[in-house]
Enzyme design. Structure first.
Site, mmCIF file in Angstrom:
data_model
loop_
_atom_site.group_PDB
_atom_site.id
_atom_site.type_symbol
_atom_site.label_atom_id
_atom_site.label_comp_id
_atom_site.label_asym_id
_atom_site.label_seq_id
_atom_site.Cartn_x
_atom_site.Cartn_y
_atom_site.Cartn_z
ATOM 1 N N GLY A 243 0.826 -1.201 0.000
ATOM 2 C CA GLY A 243 0.000 0.000 0.000
ATOM 3 C C GLY A 243 0.859 1.249 0.000
ATOM 4 N N ILE A 244 0.218 2.363 0.339
ATOM 5 C CA ILE A 244 0.884 3.659 0.308
ATOM 6 C C ILE A 244 1.453 3.972 1.697
ATOM 7 C CG2 ILE A 244 0.455 6.145 -0.009
ATOM 8 C CD1 ILE A 244 -1.973 5.383 -1.710
ATOM 9 N N GLY A 245 2.578 4.674 1.748
ATOM 10 C CA GLY A 245 2.986 5.277 3.018
ATOM 11 C C GLY A 245 4.267 4.743 3.610
ATOM 12 N N ALA A 246 4.516 5.195 4.849
ATOM 13 C CA ALA A 246 5.787 4.931 5.508
ATOM 14 C C ALA A 246 5.969 3.442 5.807
ATOM 15 C CB ALA A 246 5.858 5.731 6.806
ATOM 16 N N ILE A 247 4.879 2.747 6.132
ATOM 17 C CA ILE A 247 5.049 1.351 6.547
ATOM 18 C C ILE A 247 5.482 0.459 5.384
ATOM 19 C CG2 ILE A 247 3.782 -0.654 7.443
ATOM 20 C CD1 ILE A 247 2.551 1.479 9.424
ATOM 21 N N GLU B 206 -1.222 -2.753 -6.758
ATOM 22 C CA GLU B 206 -1.893 -1.696 -7.516
ATOM 23 C C GLU B 206 -0.972 -0.514 -7.756
ATOM 24 O OE1 GLU B 206 -2.949 -2.286 -4.287
ATOM 25 O OE2 GLU B 206 -4.054 -0.566 -3.530
ATOM 26 N N GLY C 2 -7.239 -0.508 -2.602
ATOM 27 C CA GLY C 2 -7.082 -1.903 -2.996
ATOM 28 C C GLY C 2 -6.966 -2.844 -1.815
HETATM 29 N N1 COA Z 1 -7.812 7.752 15.859
HETATM 30 C C1 COA Z 1 -7.863 9.052 15.472
HETATM 31 N N2 COA Z 1 -7.152 9.542 14.430
HETATM 32 C C2 COA Z 1 -6.359 8.679 13.772
HETATM 33 C C3 COA Z 1 -6.244 7.327 14.123
HETATM 34 C C4 COA Z 1 -7.021 6.883 15.230
HETATM 35 N N3 COA Z 1 -6.990 5.607 15.627
HETATM 36 N N4 COA Z 1 -5.389 6.727 13.274
HETATM 37 C C5 COA Z 1 -4.975 7.660 12.409
HETATM 38 N N5 COA Z 1 -5.569 8.840 12.712
HETATM 39 C C6 COA Z 1 -5.382 10.099 11.997
HETATM 40 C C7 COA Z 1 -3.918 10.519 12.000
HETATM 41 O O1 COA Z 1 -3.591 11.271 13.158
HETATM 42 C C8 COA Z 1 -3.857 11.338 10.724
HETATM 43 O O2 COA Z 1 -4.398 12.605 10.953
HETATM 44 P P1 COA Z 1 -3.673 13.930 10.391
HETATM 45 O O3 COA Z 1 -3.588 13.730 8.894
HETATM 46 O O4 COA Z 1 -4.578 15.021 10.808
HETATM 47 O O5 COA Z 1 -2.330 13.916 11.059
HETATM 48 C C9 COA Z 1 -4.800 10.622 9.776
HETATM 49 O O6 COA Z 1 -5.694 9.887 10.623
HETATM 50 C C10 COA Z 1 -4.087 9.668 8.819
HETATM 51 O O7 COA Z 1 -3.352 8.763 9.592
HETATM 52 P P2 COA Z 1 -1.838 8.353 9.223
HETATM 53 O O8 COA Z 1 -1.424 7.343 10.220
HETATM 54 O O9 COA Z 1 -0.971 9.542 9.034
HETATM 55 O O10 COA Z 1 -2.082 7.730 7.798
HETATM 56 P P3 COA Z 1 -1.113 6.977 6.810
HETATM 57 O O11 COA Z 1 -0.645 7.930 5.787
HETATM 58 O O12 COA Z 1 -0.094 6.138 7.487
HETATM 59 O O13 COA Z 1 -2.191 6.021 6.130
HETATM 60 C C11 COA Z 1 -4.238 4.773 6.238
HETATM 61 C C12 COA Z 1 -2.884 5.063 6.897
HETATM 62 C C13 COA Z 1 -4.852 3.605 6.986
HETATM 63 C C14 COA Z 1 -5.119 5.983 6.309
HETATM 64 C C15 COA Z 1 -3.963 4.356 4.768
HETATM 65 O O14 COA Z 1 -3.078 3.289 4.768
HETATM 66 C C16 COA Z 1 -5.236 3.986 4.053
HETATM 67 O O15 COA Z 1 -5.934 4.846 3.580
HETATM 68 N N6 COA Z 1 -5.552 2.667 3.989
HETATM 69 C C17 COA Z 1 -6.759 2.177 3.352
HETATM 70 C C18 COA Z 1 -6.593 1.966 1.891
HETATM 71 C C19 COA Z 1 -5.548 0.983 1.521
HETATM 72 O O16 COA Z 1 -4.976 0.271 2.331
HETATM 73 N N7 COA Z 1 -5.307 0.865 0.257
HETATM 74 C C20 COA Z 1 -4.342 -0.021 -0.296
HETATM 75 C C21 COA Z 1 -3.182 0.705 -0.776
HETATM 76 S S1 COA Z 1 -3.591 1.994 -1.933
#
Ligand code: COA
Length: 431
Positions: free
Chosen positions: A212-216, A235, A333
């Site tokens: 997926g997207i992001g730091a992890i 994807e 995805g």
């Molecule tokens: N309670 C309250 N707020 C929360 C939270 C929780 N348990 N977990 C995260 N948040 C907030 C964060 O503080 C952050 O807020 P900010 O933007 O105001 O700082 C926001 O939600 C996004 O969280 P973050 O951990 O920075 O997101 P990320 O960039 O690491 O992405 C997902 C994590 C889950 C949002 C992202 O992976 C996603 O959209 N997943 C679903 C779709 C997917 O997996 N697609 C497949 C790949 S495309």
């Protein structure tokens, strides 16, 4: 007429091309870093001439000026995945959100569930046969262009030429030439927590990866340097994959489908990534109804998918796209790959996430999801949950066993509170 002449006959400036859009039209915009930003800028400058134009977009990486305050009368944003530049607009009612699996978006355009009037897309210049490569976004963009009555293309020599998704000049309504850098996504900042999660996930990786997207996902890649012959069926992918490719770790040699090829539907990264894929015959950029289709994913016997979530309850229900009722992203995805990996002979799916949010104040592992939160990955689908504290295998486990496994990987500050809930919910047994 030759293809060259046909191309010349369709050339116009952005103002003229965008006059083809009518009030009330549904306009689908090319996805993510392939968004035709120049066309969107001119469209928003011309806002006064439109009323109620619906702008359908998935991950919007640009300015998304069409959903800025003041645009309400002219444009209505319909988001298929809320992102940084559209989150506020959707939360404040200047936009809507449509829940949908990424793999099914092309079908929505095709079968009349979401008919397309116009598509605004960006491509590379045509080849000698009049084909325009969709470059870094084939996903739903190709089908949007096929389904649209009007196809307006921003032709940009900086768009890499990739193989798998092209539109022919004869299927284009208007060509607007515009040479400009593509949108980019800078590599994420990876801290100690992400590194610990990456190390935990690395042990679960087999031959083929979806990320997926992001730091992890990027952190996971850092721990794969000693693997051999990894493959990509995802994807999207980003710069981290290029580094492993250059190190010879990713060869795609063992893949069951498309051996030797990096398979993806869209790409987001820096110019380094775009140069890597430009003209690269080993990269197959294919429509998302193929790449993310669980029936295709399952053919990769050893696929492991790595995605993330915002909250997970003690039953293993994961909310990945909303915080309570507030939509912060979309399913993307995630479920496509969770399901595909579950059906694969030897597949696994991982939801990897930091144990806390809000600088450690909130646990992501909770007794119950926040009221209104959408369950993205159901408790029936979830396989592995991973935090910086370890790995919880949930598939095949009872509710009681799941709760215990999740408490083990919660942040130590929240474990006592979760254990109390566990004791109330499962009286009489502690292990
Ligand atoms: N309670 C309250 N707020 C929360 C939270 C929780 N348990 N977990 C995260 N948040 C907030 C964060 O503080 C952050 O807020 P900010 O933007 O105001 O700082 C926001 O939600 C996004 O969280 P973050 O951990 O920075 O997101 P990320 O960039 O690491 O992405 C997902 C994590 C889950 C949002 C992202 O992976 C996603 O959209 N997943 C679903 C779709 C997917 O997996 N697609 C497949 C790949 S495309």
């Amino acid at each position: 007429m030759s293809f060259k002449e046909l191309y010349q006959s369709k050339k116009m400036d952005a103002d003229q091309a965008l006059n083809l859009i009518r009030s009330g039209d549904r306009v689908v915009v090319g996805h993510a870093c392939a968004e035709p930003s120049y066309l969107l800028d001119v469209l928003t400058e011309k806002a006064e001439q439109y009323e109620n134009v619906e702008i359908v977009h998935m991950v919007a990486m640009g300015k998304a000026g069409y959903c800025a305050p003041g645009m309400e009368k002219h444009f209505r944003h319909n988001s298929l995945f809320v992102g940084g530049s559209t989150r506020k607009a959707v939360a404040e009612g200047r936009g809507d959100f449509t829940p949908c699996f990424f793999s099914e978006i092309p079908k929505l355009f095709k079968n009349g569930s979401l008919p397309v009037d116009a598509a605004l897309i960006q491509t590379a210049p045509p080849d000698e046969n009049g084909n325009l490569s969709l470059g870094i976004s084939v996903d739903y963009t190709l089908q949007a262009a096929k389904s649209a009555k009007t196809v307006i293309v921003q032709v940009n020599p900086q768009m890499p030429v990739t193989f798998g998704g092209t539109i022919h000049i004869s299927d284009v309504t208007a060509v607007v030439e515009h040479d400009a850098p593509l949108l980019t996504l800078e590599p994420p900042v990876i801290g100690d927590v992400e590194l610990a999660i990456g190390a935990n996930c690395a042990g679960l990786i087999r031959d083929t990866l979806q990320l997926g997207i992001g730091a992890i996902p990027d952190a996971v890649l850092r721990f794969l340097g000693d693997k051999k012959d990894l493959g990509i069926h995802s994807e999207m992918f980003s710069d981290g994959v290029v580094e492993l490719a250059e190190a010879g770790v990713i060869t795609n040699r063992l893949k069951k489908t498309n051996p030797g090829k990096y398979v993806a539907s869209f790409l987001m990264g820096t110019r380094k990534l775009y140069d890597f894929v430009d003209g690269n015959p080993d990269v197959a950029m294919l429509p998302v109804d193929y790449v993310n289709n669980p029936v295709e994913v399952m053919k990769e016997d050893n696929i492991v998918s790595v995605n993330s979530c915002v909250q997970i309850d003690l039953m293993g229900q994961a909310a990945s796209e909303s915080v309570g009722l507030t939509q912060i992203s979309g399913v993307g995805g995630q479920v496509d790959f969770v399901r595909g990996a579950a059906m694969a002979a030897n597949g696994r799916s991982i939801l990897a996430f930091p144990s806390t949010a809000a600088k450690g104040k909130i646990s992501k592992i909770v007794p119950l999801l926040d009221e209104g939160a959408a369950v993205t990955t159901s408790r029936n689908d979830i396989d592995y949950a991973v935090t910086e504290y370890g790995i919880a295998k949930l598939k095949g486990r009872t509710l009681r066993q799941r709760a215990l496994a999740l408490i083990e990987i919660a942040h130590p500050d929240f474990r006592d509170g979760l254990r109390k809930v566990f004791e109330e919910r499962f009286p009489g047994r502690r292990s």
